[in-house]
Write a protein that holds these residues in place. Structure first.
Motif, PDB file in Angstrom:
ATOM      1  N   PRO A 107       0.808  -1.231   0.000  1.00 34.37           N
ATOM      2  CA  PRO A 107       0.000   0.000   0.000  1.00 34.37           C
ATOM      3  C   PRO A 107       0.839   1.278   0.000  1.00 34.37           C
ATOM      4  O   PRO A 107       0.515   2.239  -0.710  1.00 34.37           O
ATOM      5  N   ILE A 108       1.920   1.292   0.783  1.00 34.35           N
ATOM      6  CA  ILE A 108       2.792   2.470   0.801  1.00 34.35           C
ATOM      7  C   ILE A 108       3.560   2.569  -0.510  1.00 34.35           C
ATOM      8  O   ILE A 108       3.661   3.646  -1.116  1.00 34.35           O
ATOM      9  N   GLU A 109       4.071   1.441  -0.967  1.00 34.62           N
ATOM     10  CA  GLU A 109       4.801   1.431  -2.237  1.00 34.62           C
ATOM     11  C   GLU A 109       3.904   1.932  -3.370  1.00 34.62           C
ATOM     12  O   GLU A 109       4.333   2.691  -4.240  1.00 34.62           O
ATOM     13  N   TRP A 110       2.655   1.527  -3.326  1.00 29.42           N
ATOM     14  CA  TRP A 110       1.682   1.918  -4.350  1.00 29.42           C
ATOM     15  C   TRP A 110       1.480   3.434  -4.360  1.00 29.42           C
ATOM     16  O   TRP A 110       1.386   4.056  -5.415  1.00 29.42           O
ATOM     17  N   LYS A 111       1.410   4.023  -3.157  1.00 25.95           N
ATOM     18  CA  LYS A 111       1.231   5.475  -3.047  1.00 25.95           C
ATOM     19  C   LYS A 111       2.405   6.234  -3.667  1.00 25.95           C
ATOM     20  O   LYS A 111       2.222   7.240  -4.347  1.00 25.95           O
ATOM     21  N   ILE A 112       3.617   5.761  -3.409  1.00 24.52           N
ATOM     22  CA  ILE A 112       4.794   6.423  -3.974  1.00 24.52           C
ATOM     23  C   ILE A 112       4.822   6.241  -5.494  1.00 24.52           C
ATOM     24  O   ILE A 112       5.149   7.169  -6.241  1.00 24.52           O
ATOM     25  N   GLU A 113       4.431   5.057  -5.965  1.00 22.90           N
ATOM     26  CA  GLU A 113       4.364   4.832  -7.410  1.00 22.90           C
ATOM     27  C   GLU A 113       3.349   5.767  -8.063  1.00 22.90           C
ATOM     28  O   GLU A 113       3.579   6.281  -9.158  1.00 22.90           O
ATOM     29  N   GLU A 114       2.210   5.979  -7.383  1.00 21.91           N
ATOM     30  CA  GLU A 114       1.200   6.897  -7.928  1.00 21.91           C
ATOM     31  C   GLU A 114       1.776   8.301  -8.072  1.00 21.91           C
ATOM     32  O   GLU A 114       1.529   8.995  -9.058  1.00 21.91           O
ATOM     33  N   LYS A 115       2.538   8.702  -7.063  1.00 19.18           N
ATOM     34  CA  LYS A 115       3.168  10.032  -7.111  1.00 19.18           C
ATOM     35  C   LYS A 115       4.132  10.109  -8.285  1.00 19.18           C
ATOM     36  O   LYS A 115       4.189  11.125  -8.990  1.00 19.18           O
ATOM     37  N   TYR A 116       4.870   9.025  -8.518  1.00 22.37           N
ATOM     38  CA  TYR A 116       5.798   8.983  -9.657  1.00 22.37           C
ATOM     39  C   TYR A 116       5.037   9.091 -10.982  1.00 22.37           C
ATOM     40  O   TYR A 116       5.442   9.827 -11.886  1.00 22.37           O
ATOM     41  N   ARG A 117       3.952   8.306 -11.077  1.00 21.84           N
ATOM     42  CA  ARG A 117       3.199   8.307 -12.334  1.00 21.84           C
ATOM     43  C   ARG A 117       2.649   9.687 -12.654  1.00 21.84           C
ATOM     44  O   ARG A 117       2.593  10.087 -13.814  1.00 21.84           O
ATOM     45  N   GLU A 118       2.218  10.404 -11.602  1.00 20.93           N
ATOM     46  CA  GLU A 118       1.711  11.763 -11.826  1.00 20.93           C
ATOM     47  C   GLU A 118       2.784  12.676 -12.405  1.00 20.93           C
ATOM     48  O   GLU A 118       2.481  13.627 -13.121  1.00 20.93           O
ATOM     49  N   LYS A 119       4.048  12.390 -12.078  1.00 19.98           N
ATOM     50  CA  LYS A 119       5.162  13.206 -12.568  1.00 19.98           C
ATOM     51  C   LYS A 119       5.799  12.615 -13.826  1.00 19.98           C
ATOM     52  O   LYS A 119       6.813  13.125 -14.316  1.00 19.98           O
ATOM     53  N   GLY A 120       5.205  11.521 -14.336  1.00 21.18           N
ATOM     54  CA  GLY A 120       5.736  10.886 -15.528  1.00 21.18           C
ATOM     55  C   GLY A 120       7.020  10.116 -15.278  1.00 21.18           C
ATOM     56  O   GLY A 120       7.770   9.813 -16.204  1.00 21.18           O
ATOM     57  N   LYS A 121       7.280   9.754 -14.026  1.00 23.37           N
ATOM     58  CA  LYS A 121       8.481   9.009 -13.677  1.00 23.37           C
ATOM     59  C   LYS A 121       8.183   7.516 -13.612  1.00 23.37           C
ATOM     60  O   LYS A 121       7.052   7.115 -13.341  1.00 23.37           O
ATOM     61  N   ASN A 122       9.203   6.713 -13.839  1.00 22.13           N
ATOM     62  CA  ASN A 122       9.087   5.261 -13.747  1.00 22.13           C
ATOM     63  C   ASN A 122       9.844   4.799 -12.507  1.00 22.13           C
ATOM     64  O   ASN A 122      11.027   5.096 -12.334  1.00 22.13           O
ATOM     65  N   LYS A 123       9.160   4.086 -11.659  1.00 24.14           N
ATOM     66  CA  LYS A 123       9.781   3.615 -10.407  1.00 24.14           C
ATOM     67  C   LYS A 123      11.057   2.823 -10.669  1.00 24.14           C
ATOM     68  O   LYS A 123      12.046   2.942  -9.932  1.00 24.14           O
TER      69      LYS A 123
END
Length: 968
Positions: A107-123
């Motif tokens: 769940p925490i990892e998912w939240k950080i990934e969502e933040k990345y996706r919003e910025k167009g970044k790839n985890k």
């Protein structure tokens, strides 16, 4: 009125209640101030200092997840824990509550990934430890938020030094627990079908899955018989499945020798692609007609088949033309039923636990028959078919079919498989079915079962002491106290049937499976390597595993770096939380191992209770707890699940804002928390009303005790009524202590609220108000009442303080301004002499007679013949000798709060008032004779007998003289 009366304000001569304890609680404003006071005075540290040297009682906190504001379930859970720890602290234990948080995981990892996706970044383009640091910061932020929310609920604990699974020491200990399991030979890498989230790209544990309604394709498939008894030549075995996409993984068909089967011939057909007249099909006899209806065919039974005949049959795969050129055996299986389907179970060992178990149970026999037992990997982590699924994999026309896509939507796999079956002439029928299906509780999307290499802990491997993990866990369950008791059977059933424990997850945020393996899957066993790993984790956290050069650093010079592979999977977060007992209970000197109690929601039978049991049993041979308490879930007032879409969510923040935390705590204390509870506006209002009455009782005692000088009255000198109240305190003390031990809080609140409302406010206080307000300072009756009320106050406030910590703290400090906190007190010790069952039996009879008198006077009031009971002087006729004897020596007019009373032996006149439930008692209402005392308002014949005080009774005149109130 005389001149004297005009010059004396009698109200100022009465001992009327005086208190600054307000009637209106103002909890939403007052409680935060009290939380701040407790923090500034270091209440937690004072509690620990006061309990130094006592026997420890430890409730180990199941860690909530650090990823959002608390909800009503958190509030229920933490309040229950707080009440338990406080109640043991106030009963002579060192009861230390250490809160904890679960910090790793998806769940925490998912939240950080969502933040990345919003910025167009790839985890995957971010260095792993940089990503992990963001996860760590995210969790730390929510720990701070939740800590404040828990403290606002009145939770007292070591919030300055909680445990967290992401603490470096915690990560080192979690890794150490894993290495213990590896050393004992319980850890292995294997390939089994596990629940897999395509959306989240990870394996899931049963505890991470919830079941939701889902509409599936369902198909009936024909498997051509190619070997077996001559009678079955040219026939088809028909299976049924709701997962058409698993057909490429089919390797066998299961049947049951317990059931009767039949060979049928199709005599008529009305379908486009299904069976045609002349075809021979095999079904369980009980299900044949139902299946025929699905395919719109008519069947004729050719011959009956005993289940034992079926084991000799071999079938061709229904998609053999696409490259599935192997034989499909029929296996006898206990999991087969004849209440649905065809009586045959499609067996794909890549995609189901029972399928896998049945395949492996027959592996040796299949090998002997020349049938390959290799299990295919037909679906990859993204839900696409692999090369092990000919016709549907990456080399097929149109590319690889997909079972589920990244958003959890159904892919094209089912449609392509069904079309291929039709083309092969092997689809019997098709349809749709709505049923419950596993979904990830995080993404809320369907999961699939897929065969994939993972790390497991054996459940049934025989260990050095001759036990297995399963047998150890089952024994531990037998040795554990469960509240409610049904929890024991629930956990036992789960342990009895569970497969090997899947530990690995394919994610980044968590404690790694910190082992090295060779090409055979053998784990490196080297104490020096393990010591280097744990030392690094202790200093740097689990991030050390992911730093550049970690492999070389840990292996050192004593091993061939090319031979050993560093495992990159992380541990299931349930292993993290299951290990908390090691770095919390064992490592903190202010706690102890095992815990006295674990308390969580009933879903944790498959979660924290379960993982803690397995981890501890694997490493220590027993459970890390002596008792397990479970609570249910909170529904709305209609018994429906709370959801934002329904608008029926009750948040603890809103309740505290509007009514206060003590109201929420009272609701928890008055529910049957072992079952699901209900909460809404009406239920909250009921608790507000109950709280208000309780508060008013406490307020009246405080006001009355403002005149208390702390004088102790010897028990022998106490009037009977006070002895009765002390007897009730003795009984309640036993009930309170037993119920706190039994974690039965509703029993305590019900008993204390009833005592407060019925026995105190409506009985004892009502009777004694005249003596308390009007008697002279020297009156034994008044002094004894004050002493009794003092003891009642001390008992009631301390007994309730674990439940209503804010209100009882306010009351205690109002009574004892120099005190530090009620929470530093102990429950009062009740003298044995207070217990007097004979006196209680006698007063039960007194109260029976009083009830009849009260009933008669209520009618007089209702009909306006009297204004208050003090205007009455009823005649009470008693024919029952025992009731009459009970009144002997009693001041019955005071007990009935009348100005006079006459007791006559006998039945009484026919028109006298009676109550059917009190035989032998009748009452004639009469008006009191005499004059109303200007001070006490009693109507007596001795008003004015003291000429210095002509408008008061003799009793009141004597009191005025003793008080120094001189006549004009």
């Amino acid at each position: 009125m005389t001149d004297t009366a005009e010059k004396i304000d009698y109200s100022k001569t009465l001992y009327l209640p005086e208190t600054e304890f307000p009637m209106r609680a103002g909890l939403p404003q007052k409680e935060p101030e009290m939380v701040a006071r407790w923090q500034s005075m270091g209440l937690y540290k004072q509690l620990r200092a006061s309990a130094a040297g006592r026997e420890k009682f430890v409730l180990h906190d199941g860690p909530p997840y650090a990823n959002g504001n608390i909800h009503i379930g958190h509030a229920l859970n933490k309040i229950l824990k707080d009440v338990i720890t406080r109640s043991f602290q106030m009963r002579g234990y060192d009861s230390n509550y250490v809160p904890g948080w679960d910090c790793h995981g998806l769940p925490i990892e998912w939240k950080i990934e969502e933040k990345y996706r919003e910025k167009g970044k790839n985890k995957d383009e971010v260095p792993v430890n940089e990503f992990r640091q963001e996860c760590r910061e995210f969790a730390a932020g929510w720990i701070k938020v939740q800590s404040e929310e828990f403290k606002r609920l009145g939770i007292e604990g070591d919030f300055d030094n909680p445990y967290t699974t992401m603490n470096f020491h915690s990560e080192a200990r979690i890794a150490g627990e894993l290495l213990k399991i590896a050393k004992s030979g319980q850890l292995y890498r294997g390939s089994k079908p596990i629940m897999w989230s395509v959306v989240e790209r990870t394996a899931l544990a049963e505890a991470e899955v919830e079941y939701q309604d889902y509409e599936s394709d369902m198909i009936w498939v024909k498997f051509p018989v190619v070997e077996g008894p001559e009678a079955f030549a040219g026939a088809f075995v028909v299976i049924w499945t709701t997962t058409p996409w698993t057909i490429p993984g089919n390797r066998a068909i299961a049947f049951s020798s317990r059931y009767g089967y039949g060979l049928y011939e199709v005599t008529a057909a009305e379908n486009d692609f299904g069976p045609q007249p002349g075809e021979k099909l095999i079904f369980a006899r009980r299900l044949a007609e139902e299946c025929a209806a699905k395919a719109k065919v008519t069947l004729n039974l050719v011959r009956e088949i005993e289940g034992t005949e079926l084991g000799a049959i071999l079938c061709a795969h229904p998609l053999a033309s696409l490259g599935y050129d192997f034989k499909v055996p029929l296996l006898d299986g206990d999991h087969v039923t004849d209440d649905a389907g065809t009586g045959f179970v499609h067996t794909a060992p890549s995609h189901g636990r029972e399928d896998f178990d049945a395949w492996m149970a027959n592996a040796r026999a299949l090998d002997a028959r020349g049938i390959s037992t290799k299990i295919p990997f037909t679906v990859d982590d993204a839900g696409f078919y692999t090369a092990d699924a000919p016709g549907f994999g990456p080399e097929s026309e149109g590319g690889a079919a997909r079972v589920i896509d990244d958003k959890g939507k159904k892919g094209d796999a089912n449609d392509r498989v069904i079309k291929a079956l039709i083309a092969a002439g092997n689809l019997f029928a098709r349809g749709r079915l709505k049923h419950t299906y596993p979904h990830s509780w995080r993404s809320k999307k369907p999961v699939i079962f897929r065969n994939t290499p993972q790390w497991f802990v054996y459940m049934d491997k025989v260990l050095a002491d001759g036990t297995t993990l399963r047998s150890r866990a089952l024994k531990a369950i037998d040795d554990t106290r469960f509240v409610p008791a049904a929890g024991q059977n629930r956990l036992r059933a789960m342990i009895e049937s569970r497969p090997d424990w899947v530990l690995s997850r394919q994610r980044a945020w968590g404690v790694p499976i910190c082992v090295f393996v060779d090409e055979k899957g053998e784990i490196l066993q080297d104490e020096a390597v393990n010591a280097r790993i744990l030392e690094a984790f202790e200093k740097e956290g689990a991030d050390a595993w992911f730093t550049e050069g970690a492999k070389e650093r840990f292996l050192g010079n004593g091993h061939d770096h090319e031979k050993w592979t560093q495992v990159r999977d992380i541990l299931d977060v349930w292993f993290d939380s299951g290990s908390t007992h090691s770095f919390t209970l064992e490592d903190r000197p202010d706690l102890k191992w095992p815990a006295d109690v674990y308390l969580e929601g009933s879903d944790q039978h498959r979660g924290w209770f379960h993982s803690s049991l397995l981890e501890s049993a694997a490493t220590r041979g027993r459970a890390p707890y002596d008792a397990v308490i479970t609570h249910g879930f909170t529904m709305d007032e209609k018994g429906e699940k709370m959801s934002k879409s329904k608008g029926n969510v009750v948040s603890p923040q809103e309740v505290m804002k509007d009514a206060g935390a003590d109201i929420l705590r009272l609701w928890v204390m008055t529910t049957d928390y072992w079952d699901d509870q209900r909460l809404g506006k009406a239920i909250l209002q009921t608790n507000i009303d109950a709280y208000r009455k309780l508060r008013n009782t406490v307020r009246w005692m405080l006001g009355t005790l403002a005149h208390d000088k702390g004088e102790e009255i010897a028990y022998a000198d106490m009037p009977q009524l006070e002895k009765l109240m002390l007897h009730r305190l003795s009984q309640l003390d036993q009930l309170v202590r037993e119920s706190y031990d039994a974690f039965d809080f509703k029993r305590i609140t019900r008993a204390l609220i009833d005592f407060s409302n019925v026995e105190l406010s409506a009985f004892y206080f009502d009777i004694r108000k005249d003596a308390l307000y009007c008697d002279a300072p020297s009156s034994l009756r008044r002094r004894a009442a004050l002493a009794a009320i003092r003891k009642i106050f001390d008992c009631l406030v301390t007994w309730l303080s674990p439940m209503l910590p804010f209100t009882m703290e306010e009351a205690w400090l109002s009574r004892n301004p120099a005190a530090v906190s009620v929470h530093l007190e102990q429950f009062p010790v009740i003298p044995a002499e207070w217990r007097n069952d004979a006196l209680e039996a006698k007063w039960e009879k007194v109260r029976e007679v009083r009830k009849v008198v009260t009933g008669a006077l209520e009618i007089e009031r209702k009909d306006k013949r009297i204004g208050s009971s003090l205007e009455a002087a009823p005649v009470v006729h008693i024919a029952d000798a025992e009731l009459l004897a009970a009144l002997e020596g009693q001041d019955f007019e005071e007990i009935c709060i009348t100005s006079g009373i006459s007791i006559v032996s006998g039945e009484g006149p026919a028109d006298a008032f009676r109550l059917p439930e009190v035989a032998g008692v009748s009452v004639e209402p009469k008006l009191a004779e005499g004059v109303k005392c200007a001070r006490s308002w009693r109507i007596t014949t001795d008003v004015g007998t003291d000429p210095a005080y002509p408008d008061v009774s003799a009793r009141d005149a004597a009191a005025l003289r003793e008080l120094g109130v001189l006549p004009a």
